[in-house]
Design a protein around this motif. Structure first.
Motif, PDB file in Angstrom:
ATOM      1  N   GLU A 100      -7.351 -15.635 -12.279  1.00  0.00           N
ATOM      2  CA  GLU A 100      -8.807 -15.694 -12.390  1.00  0.00           C
ATOM      3  C   GLU A 100      -9.507 -14.798 -11.364  1.00  0.00           C
ATOM      4  N   ASN A 101      -9.131 -14.945 -10.076  1.00  0.00           N
ATOM      5  CA  ASN A 101      -9.786 -14.121  -9.053  1.00  0.00           C
ATOM      6  C   ASN A 101      -9.384 -12.652  -9.161  1.00  0.00           C
ATOM      7  N   THR A 102      -8.143 -12.407  -9.559  1.00  0.00           N
ATOM      8  CA  THR A 102      -7.718 -11.008  -9.738  1.00  0.00           C
ATOM      9  C   THR A 102      -8.600 -10.361 -10.817  1.00  0.00           C
ATOM     10  N   LYS A 103      -8.806 -11.112 -11.893  1.00  0.00           N
ATOM     11  CA  LYS A 103      -9.627 -10.592 -12.987  1.00  0.00           C
ATOM     12  C   LYS A 103     -11.084 -10.370 -12.537  1.00  0.00           C
ATOM     13  N   LEU A 104     -11.610 -11.357 -11.805  1.00  0.00           N
ATOM     14  CA  LEU A 104     -12.995 -11.245 -11.326  1.00  0.00           C
ATOM     15  C   LEU A 104     -13.172 -10.001 -10.461  1.00  0.00           C
ATOM     16  N   PHE A 105     -12.220  -9.809  -9.539  1.00  0.00           N
ATOM     17  CA  PHE A 105     -12.302  -8.652  -8.636  1.00  0.00           C
ATOM     18  C   PHE A 105     -12.167  -7.348  -9.426  1.00  0.00           C
ATOM     19  N   SER A 106     -11.199  -7.315 -10.364  1.00  0.00           N
ATOM     20  CA  SER A 106     -11.001  -6.114 -11.191  1.00  0.00           C
ATOM     21  C   SER A 106     -12.259  -5.768 -11.961  1.00  0.00           C
ATOM     22  N   SER A 107     -12.922  -6.804 -12.461  1.00  0.00           N
ATOM     23  CA  SER A 107     -14.080  -6.559 -13.335  1.00  0.00           C
ATOM     24  C   SER A 107     -15.223  -5.872 -12.574  1.00  0.00           C
ATOM     25  N   LEU A 108     -15.181  -5.919 -11.242  1.00  0.00           N
ATOM     26  CA  LEU A 108     -16.226  -5.250 -10.465  1.00  0.00           C
ATOM     27  C   LEU A 108     -16.062  -3.725 -10.509  1.00  0.00           C
ATOM     28  N   GLY A 109     -14.837  -3.282 -10.854  1.00  0.00           N
ATOM     29  CA  GLY A 109     -14.598  -1.832 -10.995  1.00  0.00           C
ATOM     30  C   GLY A 109     -14.718  -1.054  -9.692  1.00  0.00           C
ATOM     31  N   ILE A 110     -14.475  -1.738  -8.577  1.00  0.00           N
ATOM     32  CA  ILE A 110     -14.646  -1.081  -7.267  1.00  0.00           C
ATOM     33  C   ILE A 110     -13.469  -0.162  -6.942  1.00  0.00           C
ATOM     34  N   CYS A 111     -12.283  -0.594  -7.307  1.00  0.00           N
ATOM     35  CA  CYS A 111     -11.099   0.213  -6.996  1.00  0.00           C
ATOM     36  C   CYS A 111      -9.988  -0.111  -7.990  1.00  0.00           C
ATOM     37  N   GLN A 112      -8.913   0.624  -7.883  1.00  0.00           N
ATOM     38  CA  GLN A 112      -7.740   0.322  -8.701  1.00  0.00           C
ATOM     39  C   GLN A 112      -7.177  -1.015  -8.214  1.00  0.00           C
ATOM     40  N   VAL A 113      -6.888  -1.913  -9.143  1.00  0.00           N
ATOM     41  CA  VAL A 113      -6.303  -3.207  -8.761  1.00  0.00           C
ATOM     42  C   VAL A 113      -4.886  -3.262  -9.353  1.00  0.00           C
ATOM     43  N   VAL A 114      -3.902  -3.284  -8.454  1.00  0.00           N
ATOM     44  CA  VAL A 114      -2.503  -3.148  -8.872  1.00  0.00           C
ATOM     45  C   VAL A 114      -1.811  -4.506  -8.883  1.00  0.00           C
ATOM     46  N   GLY A 115      -1.115  -4.804  -9.959  1.00  0.00           N
ATOM     47  CA  GLY A 115      -0.370  -6.073 -10.052  1.00  0.00           C
ATOM     48  C   GLY A 115       1.078  -5.867  -9.654  1.00  0.00           C
ATOM     49  N   ASP A 116       1.509  -6.583  -8.615  1.00  0.00           N
ATOM     50  CA  ASP A 116       2.925  -6.540  -8.223  1.00  0.00           C
ATOM     51  C   ASP A 116       3.570  -7.857  -8.626  1.00  0.00           C
ATOM     52  N   ASN A 117       3.539  -8.857  -7.743  1.00  0.00           N
ATOM     53  CA  ASN A 117       4.147 -10.146  -8.104  1.00  0.00           C
ATOM     54  C   ASN A 117       3.464 -10.768  -9.319  1.00  0.00           C
ATOM     55  N   LEU A 118       2.196 -10.486  -9.475  1.00  0.00           N
ATOM     56  CA  LEU A 118       1.452 -10.995 -10.630  1.00  0.00           C
ATOM     57  C   LEU A 118       2.141 -10.578 -11.933  1.00  0.00           C
ATOM     58  N   LEU A 119       2.606  -9.330 -11.977  1.00  0.00           N
ATOM     59  CA  LEU A 119       3.201  -8.794 -13.205  1.00  0.00           C
ATOM     60  C   LEU A 119       4.729  -8.833 -13.173  1.00  0.00           C
ATOM     61  N   ALA A 120       5.305  -8.669 -11.992  1.00  0.00           N
ATOM     62  CA  ALA A 120       6.764  -8.629 -11.810  1.00  0.00           C
ATOM     63  C   ALA A 120       7.434  -7.619 -12.758  1.00  0.00           C
ATOM     64  N   SER A 121       6.713  -6.557 -13.106  1.00  0.00           N
ATOM     65  CA  SER A 121       7.203  -5.533 -14.054  1.00  0.00           C
ATOM     66  C   SER A 121       7.727  -6.168 -15.340  1.00  0.00           C
ATOM     67  N   ASN A 122       7.220  -7.346 -15.656  1.00  0.00           N
ATOM     68  CA  ASN A 122       7.741  -8.140 -16.769  1.00  0.00           C
ATOM     69  C   ASN A 122       6.856  -7.952 -18.001  1.00  0.00           C
ATOM     70  N   LEU A 123       7.497  -7.617 -19.109  1.00  0.00           N
ATOM     71  CA  LEU A 123       6.770  -7.277 -20.338  1.00  0.00           C
ATOM     72  C   LEU A 123       5.731  -8.333 -20.723  1.00  0.00           C
ATOM     73  N   LYS A 124       6.145  -9.595 -20.699  1.00  0.00           N
ATOM     74  CA  LYS A 124       5.237 -10.654 -21.157  1.00  0.00           C
ATOM     75  C   LYS A 124       4.044 -10.808 -20.226  1.00  0.00           C
ATOM     76  N   ARG A 125       4.300 -10.726 -18.928  1.00  0.00           N
ATOM     77  CA  ARG A 125       3.192 -10.871 -17.966  1.00  0.00           C
ATOM     78  C   ARG A 125       2.259  -9.655 -18.044  1.00  0.00           C
TER      79      ARG A 125
END
Ligand code: PGA
Length: 388
Positions: free
Chosen positions: A259-284
């Motif tokens: 939720e907060n990652t999305k909120l921050f991303s939606s501000l469009g201030i900078c590139q928001v990179v997912g590491d553990n959030l995504l775990a390079s995993n297709l489904k995530r």
């Protein structure tokens, strides 16, 4: 938690349980039996055979360390058989036509789990986006790194210049701002100014307690006194991006804090990179694209486990118009495969640590070689580096 399983022996009496003789045995017995006779040119076939043999969703049976080692070795063998450079072979098997030298994100300050200081943020990086070639980026990054060493020595003494896991300096500072000020001063001393941008790898999962973030988690006397809510963190990042030339923030929140990652991303201030959030995993990654959670993928090969799957997730991220950062691990080897991968898949960004320590420089040296080999054909991503 969401990464493919790295199989360790677990025998505490030997290498403290971290031995990999089971993974090696799996390669020499089960895997070799399944692969002998296959043609390494056909990466997809090799990787599919590995997946069929393992059968688990997270590669727990054979171990992602066994599977990835073979997948990469096959890829190198495929390039050798075709007598083409590895990056070219990777471009061929992925269907990519444009080769691209990535912008390096050099870690210059280390904290979090990468260093023994009190800094909760895992890393502060510099990105020579204003360089014209990778070679120039390397020069700009190295010079800034050494200016930073001088700045830190002046402020904190020579013993503050020891380096962390990925080669960044690890002075005993505790605030994000102190780290950013040091880096800013180093950039000013080089005169490169706006040609160098800053990125942060916050790795906030490491200091998330329940729904709050303990910024002083590594300062034993102060831990628990500087708790921030998700909203506070968004406010802090927004301010930092105004005060410093920050263009990218990795893992700004806990891996489950969609939720907060999305909120921050939606501000469009900078590139928001997912590491553990995504775990390079297709489904995530699919979920994050669907929910617009972040706008860049951190690709760690051993989080996913085969070259083919890495190509698939890069394609997915590209289709979503995301940024893509090919990444090191903190425990690295001198293997430079990720350098060829970044060029072959034209990811545009690579994070391989500081311009220091052999296992980090192995990647950067390979990128220098590739650029030299490509000559007039070489294209550096700096110019077109854009924020989604
Ligand atoms: P790791 O992360 O410690 O999980 O390998 C390294 C990084 O993100 O740079």
């Amino acid at each position: 938690m969401y990464e493919a399983v790295e199989l360790r022996d677990g025998d505490k009496g030997k290498y403290l349980g971290h031995g990999v003789s089971r993974a090696v045995k799996n390669i020499n017995e089960k895997i070799s039996e399944a692969l002998i006779g296959l043609d390494p040119i056909h990466q997809y076939q090799i990787d599919q055979a590995l997946l069929d043999l393992d059968k688990t969703e997270n590669k727990a049976d054979l171990g992602a360390n066994a599977i990835l080692a073979v997948s990469i070795a096959a890829c190198k063998a495929g390039a050798a058989e075709k007598e083409v450079p590895l990056y070219k072979h990777i471009a061929d098997i992925s269907g990519n036509t444009g080769l691209l030298l990535p912008v390096p994100a050099f870690s210059v300050i280390s904290g979090g789990k990468h260093a023994g200081n009190s800094l909760s943020v895992q890393g502060i990086m510099i990105l020579p986006t204003g360089a014209n070639t990778f070679e120039e980026a390397m020069q700009m990054g190295s010079e800034t790194y050494h200016h930073l060493k001088a700045v830190i020595t002046e402020k904190y003494g020579a013993d503050a210049c020891n380096v962390g896991e990925d080669g960044g300096f690890a002075p005993n500072i505790s605030s994000f701002k102190d780290g950013l000020d040091l880096v800013n001063e180093a950039i000013e001393r080089t005169g490169y100014n706006e040609r160098i941008k800053i990125a942060m790898d916050v790795a906030a999962t490491e200091f998330c307690i329940g729904t709050k973030y303990d910024l002083d988690i590594k300062s034993p006397n102060k831990s628990g006194q500087n708790f921030k809510s998700g909203e506070d963190m968004i406010g802090m990042y927004t301010q930092l991006c105004t005060d410093y030339p920050i263009v990218s923030i990795e893992e700004p929140f806990d891996k489950e804090d969609w939720e907060n990652t999305k909120l921050f991303s939606s501000l469009g201030i900078c590139q928001v990179v997912g590491d553990n959030l995504l775990a390079s995993n297709l489904k995530r990654i699919e979920r994050a694209i669907h929910e617009s959670t972040c706008n860049a993928l951190l690709l760690k090969l051993n989080q996913i486990g085969t070259v083919t799957e890495a190509i698939e997730v890069v394609k997915l991220a590209k289709d979503a118009n995301w940024g893509i950062v090919v990444s090191q691990r903190s425990g690295e080897t001198e293997d430079s495969f990720i350098a060829d991968l970044a060029v072959g898949l034209a990811t545009g960004q690579i994070k391989a640590g500081a311009p220091c320590r052999g296992e980090r420089l192995a990647k950067y040296n390979q990128l220098l070689r590739i650029e030299e080999e490509l000559g007039d054909q070489a294209d550096y991503a700096g110019e077109r580096w854009r924020l989604s």
